[in-house]
Design an enzyme around this catalytic site. Structure first.
Site, short mmCIF file in Angstrom:
data_model
loop_
_atom_site.label_atom_id
_atom_site.label_comp_id
_atom_site.label_asym_id
_atom_site.label_seq_id
_atom_site.Cartn_x
_atom_site.Cartn_y
_atom_site.Cartn_z
N SER A 1 -21.58 18.34 76.51
CA SER A 1 -21.08 19.48 77.27
C SER A 1 -21.53 19.36 78.68
CB SER A 1 -21.69 20.78 76.48
OG SER A 1 -22.32 21.65 77.38
N VAL B 1 -16.59 13.34 78.95
CA VAL B 1 -16.09 14.29 78.14
C VAL B 1 -16.92 15.48 77.87
CG1 VAL B 1 -14.34 12.70 76.89
CG2 VAL B 1 -16.51 13.08 75.84
N SER B 2 -16.28 16.47 77.67
CA SER B 2 -17.21 17.64 77.47
C SER B 2 -17.86 18.10 76.20
CB SER B 2 -16.08 18.86 77.80
OG SER B 2 -15.88 18.78 79.06
N THR B 3 -17.29 17.40 75.22
CA THR B 3 -18.02 17.63 73.74
C THR B 3 -18.18 16.32 72.96
OG1 THR B 3 -15.97 17.85 72.45
CG2 THR B 3 -16.91 19.93 73.60
#
Length: 182
Positions: free
Chosen positions: A37, A9-11
Site C-alpha cells: 500500500s 502496485v498499491s496492494t
C-alpha cells in the site's frame, strides 16, 4: 547514463508483472519495485533506495507517472528531487520525458500528475460510495448477530460465566468480554 526502472502496485494482490515487462522492454538495467500500500514504509524504502542508487545523467523510467507517489505533491516532489540530482524521468504510457527542458514539457509533467491524482480521487470516491451502498466496509464478519449478542449480555447478567457463554456460542472468552463491555 543508465536506464533505471521503478514499478509499484498499491496492494499485495495486484500484479507487478506488466510493469516489470514494460520496463525491461525499454532496456532498464536495474528495476526497483514495491508491492505494498502507498502508506507502507516499503514503498518509501524502495523509492529511497532508487534515489540513492541513481546518478547524474541516469534516467528513471516508470510505466505511469502515478507510480512515483499517491498524490500530485509526492509525484512532483520526486520529480524535483530527480531533477535536482541531474536525473531524467520517462513515463512510458504517457510519453513523458523530462530530458526535454522546454516549458511545454514541464507543463505536461504537472498536468499529467494532476490528472493522475484526479483519477485516483475518483477511484477512492467510487470505492467509498460502493461500500456505503452495500454496507460492506471490509473486515472480518462478526461471529454473532445482534440477537445473539443481546442474548450473551442477558445470560451474563443472569449469572452465566464468560467461559460457559464462550463454549455455548462457539467463540473465545475475549469475544464474550468485548460483547459484555459493549
Amino acid at each position: 547514463m543508465a536506464l533505471i526502472g521503478y514499478a509499484r502496485v498499491s496492494t499485495v494482490g495486484q500484479d507487478l508483472d506488466y510493469q516489470l515487462d514494460r520496463l525491461r522492454s525499454v532496456g532498464c538495467e536495474k528495476i526497483f519495485s514495491s508491492k505494498h500500500s502507498g502508506k507502507a514504509d516499503a514503498n518509501k524504502k524502495q523509492l529511497s533506495e532508487l534515489l540513492s542508487y541513481v546518478r547524474e545523467g541516469d534516467t528513471v523510467i516508470v510505466t505511469k507517472l502515478d507510480r512515483l507517489g499517491r498524490s500530485l505533491s509526492q509525484v512532483l516532489g520526486t520529480i524535483e528531487l530527480l531533477a535536482g540530482k541531474g536525473i531524467y524521468l520517462k513515463a512510458i504510457d504517457q510519453n513523458l520525458d523530462t530530458s526535454d527542458d522546454s516549458p511545454i514539457a514541464k507543463a505536461m509533467v504537472q498536468l499529467l500528475g494532476m490528472f493522475s491524482e484526479l483519477e485516483r480521487n475518483f477511484i477512492i470516491t467510487r470505492t467509498q460510495e460502493g461500500k456505503a451502498a452495500s454496507g460492506n466496509y471490509g473486515g472480518r464478519p462478526t461471529k454473532l448477530d445482534k440477537t445473539s449478542r443481546e442474548e450473551v449480555v442477558t445470560k451474563f447478567s443472569a449469572g452465566l460465566s464468560k467461559s460457559q457463554l464462550a463454549k455455548e456460542y462457539g467463540v473465545s472468552r475475549a469475544t464474550i468480554m468485548r460483547i459484555i463491555k459493549g
